[in-house]
Design a protein around this motif. Structure first.
Motif, PDB file in Angstrom:
ATOM      1  N   TRP A  64       0.856  -1.180   0.000  1.00  0.00           N
ATOM      2  CA  TRP A  64       0.000   0.000   0.000  1.00  0.00           C
ATOM      3  C   TRP A  64       0.891   1.228   0.000  1.00  0.00           C
ATOM      4  CZ3 TRP A  64      -5.193  -0.025  -0.660  1.00  0.00           C
ATOM      5  CH2 TRP A  64      -5.854  -1.253  -0.490  1.00  0.00           C
ATOM      6  N   GLY A 124     -11.735  -2.256   8.827  1.00  0.00           N
ATOM      7  CA  GLY A 124     -11.847  -1.517   7.577  1.00  0.00           C
ATOM      8  C   GLY A 124     -10.705  -0.550   7.331  1.00  0.00           C
ATOM      9  N   ALA A 162      -5.159   5.189   1.351  1.00  0.00           N
ATOM     10  CA  ALA A 162      -6.587   5.006   1.054  1.00  0.00           C
ATOM     11  C   ALA A 162      -7.434   4.922   2.325  1.00  0.00           C
ATOM     12  CB  ALA A 162      -6.782   3.740   0.210  1.00  0.00           C
ATOM     13  N   GLU A 195      -8.506   8.827   5.694  1.00  0.00           N
ATOM     14  CA  GLU A 195      -9.689   9.580   6.117  1.00  0.00           C
ATOM     15  C   GLU A 195     -10.403   8.847   7.257  1.00  0.00           C
ATOM     16  OE1 GLU A 195     -12.356  10.368   2.885  1.00  0.00           O
ATOM     17  OE2 GLU A 195     -13.768  11.491   4.126  1.00  0.00           O
ATOM     18  N   THR A 196     -10.527   7.530   7.112  1.00  0.00           N
ATOM     19  CA  THR A 196     -11.183   6.739   8.162  1.00  0.00           C
ATOM     20  C   THR A 196     -10.326   6.724   9.423  1.00  0.00           C
ATOM     21  OG1 THR A 196     -11.991   5.331   6.370  1.00  0.00           O
ATOM     22  CG2 THR A 196     -12.332   4.557   8.616  1.00  0.00           C
ATOM     23  N   GLY A 234      -7.260   1.519  -3.720  1.00  0.00           N
ATOM     24  CA  GLY A 234      -8.009   1.399  -2.475  1.00  0.00           C
ATOM     25  C   GLY A 234      -9.399   1.977  -2.477  1.00  0.00           C
ATOM     26  N   ALA A 235      -9.842   2.596  -3.549  1.00  0.00           N
ATOM     27  CA  ALA A 235     -11.180   3.201  -3.541  1.00  0.00           C
ATOM     28  C   ALA A 235     -11.704   3.432  -4.950  1.00  0.00           C
ATOM     29  CB  ALA A 235     -11.149   4.518  -2.773  1.00  0.00           C
ATOM     30  N   PRO A 241     -16.056   1.226  10.385  1.00  0.00           N
ATOM     31  CA  PRO A 241     -15.421   2.414   9.802  1.00  0.00           C
ATOM     32  C   PRO A 241     -14.572   2.047   8.590  1.00  0.00           C
ATOM     33  CG  PRO A 241     -15.118   2.364  12.187  1.00  0.00           C
ATOM     34  CD  PRO A 241     -15.745   1.050  11.807  1.00  0.00           C
ATOM     35  N   GLY A 242     -14.772   2.770   7.511  1.00  0.00           N
ATOM     36  CA  GLY A 242     -13.952   2.556   6.320  1.00  0.00           C
ATOM     37  C   GLY A 242     -14.598   1.678   5.273  1.00  0.00           C
ATOM     38  N   ASN A 243     -15.714   1.036   5.607  1.00  0.00           N
ATOM     39  CA  ASN A 243     -16.334   0.157   4.615  1.00  0.00           C
ATOM     40  C   ASN A 243     -17.349   0.858   3.707  1.00  0.00           C
ATOM     41  OD1 ASN A 243     -14.672  -1.987   5.145  1.00  0.00           O
ATOM     42  ND2 ASN A 243     -16.069  -2.982   6.566  1.00  0.00           N
ATOM     43  N   LEU A 247     -16.990   4.765   2.228  1.00  0.00           N
ATOM     44  CA  LEU A 247     -16.147   5.963   2.373  1.00  0.00           C
ATOM     45  C   LEU A 247     -16.963   7.249   2.253  1.00  0.00           C
ATOM     46  CD1 LEU A 247     -13.047   4.758   0.327  1.00  0.00           C
ATOM     47  CD2 LEU A 247     -13.258   4.915   2.816  1.00  0.00           C
ATOM     48  N   ARG A 296     -19.486  12.106   4.178  1.00  0.00           N
ATOM     49  CA  ARG A 296     -18.194  11.415   4.172  1.00  0.00           C
ATOM     50  C   ARG A 296     -17.980  10.685   5.497  1.00  0.00           C
ATOM     51  NH1 ARG A 296     -15.512  11.998  -0.284  1.00  0.00           N
ATOM     52  NH2 ARG A 296     -13.969  10.632   0.670  1.00  0.00           N
ATOM     53  N   GLY A 297     -17.247   9.567   5.440  1.00  0.00           N
ATOM     54  CA  GLY A 297     -16.876   8.843   6.656  1.00  0.00           C
ATOM     55  C   GLY A 297     -18.076   8.415   7.472  1.00  0.00           C
ATOM     56  N   ASP A 298     -17.993   8.645   8.796  1.00  0.00           N
ATOM     57  CA  ASP A 298     -19.096   8.278   9.704  1.00  0.00           C
ATOM     58  C   ASP A 298     -20.446   8.718   9.158  1.00  0.00           C
ATOM     59  OD1 ASP A 298     -17.034   7.665  11.362  1.00  0.00           O
ATOM     60  OD2 ASP A 298     -17.471   9.221  12.861  1.00  0.00           O
ATOM     61  N   LEU A 340     -11.649  -0.460  -1.760  1.00  0.00           N
ATOM     62  CA  LEU A 340     -11.317  -1.627  -2.579  1.00  0.00           C
ATOM     63  C   LEU A 340     -10.255  -2.473  -1.895  1.00  0.00           C
ATOM     64  CD1 LEU A 340     -11.184   0.114  -6.080  1.00  0.00           C
ATOM     65  CD2 LEU A 340     -13.087  -1.159  -5.041  1.00  0.00           C
TER      66      LEU A 340
END
Lengths: 444, 444
Positions: A214, A241, A279, A282-283, B107-108, B165-167, B169, B186-188, B210
């Motif tokens: 990564w 995640g 990637a 942000e999380t 990753g996204a 978190p992160g699943n 974005l 975004r995020g949460d 991803l």
């Protein structure tokens, strides 16, 4: 003297009896422990042999058996357990010239034990892969030394330690006998050489799993309290995640010793250090909102740079030792089911004598934290007393102040019959005799 | 009638009032529950509108607000919770034509809600990436429908569910107002649309994480008992060194209904189904030694093939329904700290009335198992009684026999203020009124 006979039979296998070489190659970083510094002082090889390939290893193994000369294998010498120190002289087998990378495929590679870990990664990265785990000494450590002496490191927050199934795929070992055999250990069986310090066969090849590369970001945040840094770190460690490689809360006053990073950590504050995939940044940031970012950089392992992992694991102790030699360390694993409570409890016990920093890891599929707390050294007896205080409070300790495999490994120990396997590969008891103290040689 | 006025204002936005279309697009697979089949029977849209892009969505949203017509968004219609069923008629907004994939990076990716999940993966795979999570209905499901109604699926054994978190974005939503706004969550904040069945805004774009692609192997093993299959599956789920995507123990007699796979499972035996990276196969096999391999194939999602994940999650129920319409199912999450005990306890309780199969997942950073047990249907009352028996035994249930968000979601629910957010995006209460039953519209 037996060693002279052995040297005469070495043929063209490179060796050295040069005194500074004998001193240098009979050491590792065991001196982080004042107890080991005392116990291992002056122990030295009679000859350093540097095999070029497995055939050389077989030749040296046969000679050691014939001449009844002890043999101690070594890699980069970056360990802290005296694994490179020959307790009874003889040959130190320096495997650092055996560096071939043989078979890179998706998810795995095969390589010789002396391959430096940062060079393996440098070679793999353009193909999109890297090693799953490495120690904080990655830039000088060899893969063979890591597997033979390490237990985990950077990457363990995702993959667990070397003892977890799949983190060592196979190992090839040469036995120490008059006619050495070559044994391929696959899967579970490869654990027989994990953290056995080279006492269960001379590793001549390893098959290791690889991870996808990564775009790693090195990041450090400050928190008002260590408890907050730990809680934020745990949230990240539990976040499946978030793609990450390192999550390390560090309590004050450790950051004071962090060279260029020291300026960024205000008096009294704690740090959280992490390596996170870009990637997932942000999380990640949403999970550590209580902290303030004081350092953020692209991952960089080039010679002029200091990757952030060199402030973590046992490099933390090294950073302190650079300006204060009067410290030592401790090694423990906190219980996963009362993790933060246990850390807080231990952190409150020592009144500035023990400085905690944690390494979040996975252990048997659960998130927990191992730790290498920095200890202000007073006496040898106190080092051992501190060990027993941790144990009394339900924290597992792998005592780093003893030099035998049995006394030191504990929770870092692989689940494998290393003693039984040693009988098979070292019937004469010549692989660093004394290191596996419960072993009784099969033959004299 | 208000809907006629709305239709006249649609301009060139595609729509249909063709009766078979109205029927078909007002349904999903809610009929797996006999209770929902009864409760949702005959509920139908007055018009199906099929927007081509976000501008069309905004236009339809504005018209629904102006004409006070309910709007129910839908994707592939593969869910089981009646999320595509308009409780009070009006517009069903079929988003399946909005399929653009906009921004793939490491990753996204960003994509429109109607993109089919298997087509996303097909497009990404040559670049070495794929979606982290997908439902067993991947070959017909849209990404928007999955995020709006799903909770996890294949991949959750590694990444956890959509709520982690992160699943998810980011999500972009259009509000239902006379002058619709476009909001980027975004995020949460993106969790506000997770499993809200489209009641908290019309999703017009998603940003999803991803994962690296592996060379996946579909594998099935038989075990003498379900307990053994579960224990082996748990060992795999806990093995952080094994790269995997699916770990599913399945008890007899479910395998009898498995078409081509049925021949492989002897009478009375249990299965363990898994998707494992080829590079991890050797380690995987060492962890499941008690089982006998009965199926092993390269992962294949082509039209003629049946990927092994189509025997798992709620496809298990579907496989049984193909030859026996008299079954239903249940949805639960076993407690992580007494997982196998709890499974064994529940499995012993029902004397052939409930057939268990587990999905190992990560939930809040811990390995546990969710499950969609197949239930032999007798009465509606008994379905609800079974729910309460699970709950009495400390198993979390997300009741699939109720159609409101509040009653059904439970442990699958995102931790986000969905009710508060709905007030912001749906002041008139027109996004499938009744689906979020506790919501009181801000305006009439």
């Amino acid at each position: 003297m037996k060693v002279h006979g052995l040297i005469e039979d070495l043929g063209d296998v490179p060796f050295s009896v040069e005194p500074s070489m004998l001193r240098r190659k009979s050491r590792d970083y065991f001196w982080y422990s004042q107890a080991l510094a005392e116990d291992l002082a002056g122990k030295q090889a009679d000859v350093i042999v540097t095999p070029r390939d497995e055939a050389d290893v077989i030749r040296v193994a046969a000679l050691c058996a014939r001449w009844r000369v002890p043999l101690t294998p070594r890699g980069g010498g970056t360990g802290n357990y005296g694994q490179a120190v020959p307790l009874h002289g003889g040959v130190v087998l320096d495997l650092s010239e055996m560096t071939a990378i043989a078979d890179v495929r998706p998810g795995a590679l095969r390589c010789a034990p002396g391959a430096k870990m940062h060079l393996i990664d440098a070679e793999l990265r353009p193909g999109g892969q890297e090693l799953r785990l490495h120690p904080s000494t990655k830039r000088t450590a060899t893969i063979g030394g890591f597997v033979a002496g390490g237990s985990g490191g950077v990457g363990s927050v995702t993959y667990g330690g070397l003892r977890e199934p799949g983190n060592i795929l196979a190992a090839r070992v040469v036995t120490l006998e008059e006619t050495p055999r070559v044994i391929e250990l696959r899967g579970d069986a490869a654990q027989k050489i994990n953290r056995a310090y080279g006492t269960t066969g001379i590793v001549t090849a390893l098959e290791m799993p690889l991870a996808p590369v990564w775009d790693w970001v090195d990041i450090a945040l400050v928190f008002d309290t260590f408890a907050e840094a730990c809680a934020a770190g745990l949230a990240v460690a539990l976040a499946d995640g978030v793609v990450k490689k390192l999550v390390t809360p560090i309590s004050w006053p450790i950051p004071r010793y962090f060279g260029p990073l020291a300026a960024l950590a205000p008096e009294g504050k704690s740090l959280l250090i992490a390596m996170v995939a870009r990637a997932s940044m942000e999380t990640f940031l949403s999970l550590v909102r209580g902290g303030e970012i004081v350092h953020e950089a692209d991952f960089d392992e080039s010679p002029a740079a200091t990757p952030i992992y060199e402030y973590t694991w046992n490099h933390t102790t090294l950073q302190v030792l650079k300006s204060d030699r009067n410290v030592s360390y401790q090694q423990c694993l906190f219980p996963h089911d009362r993790l933060l409570e246990s850390v807080a409890e231990m952190d409150a016990l020592f009144d500035g004598e023990v400085w905690h920093h944690l390494e979040f890891i996975r252990f048997a599929g659960r998130v927990t934290a191992s730790a290498l707390p920095v200890v202000r050294f007073t006496t040898r007896a106190r080092l051992f007393e501190i060990v027993s205080i941790y144990e009394k409070h339900g924290v597992f300790v792998a005592n780093p102040h003893v030099f035998t495999l049995e006394d030191g490994s504990r929770h870092k120990r692989a689940e494998a019959d290393q003693l039984g396997f040693k009988a098979e590969v070292d019937p004469l008891g010549l692989l660093n005799p004394g290191k596996m103290r419960t072993y009784e040689p099969m033959r004299a």
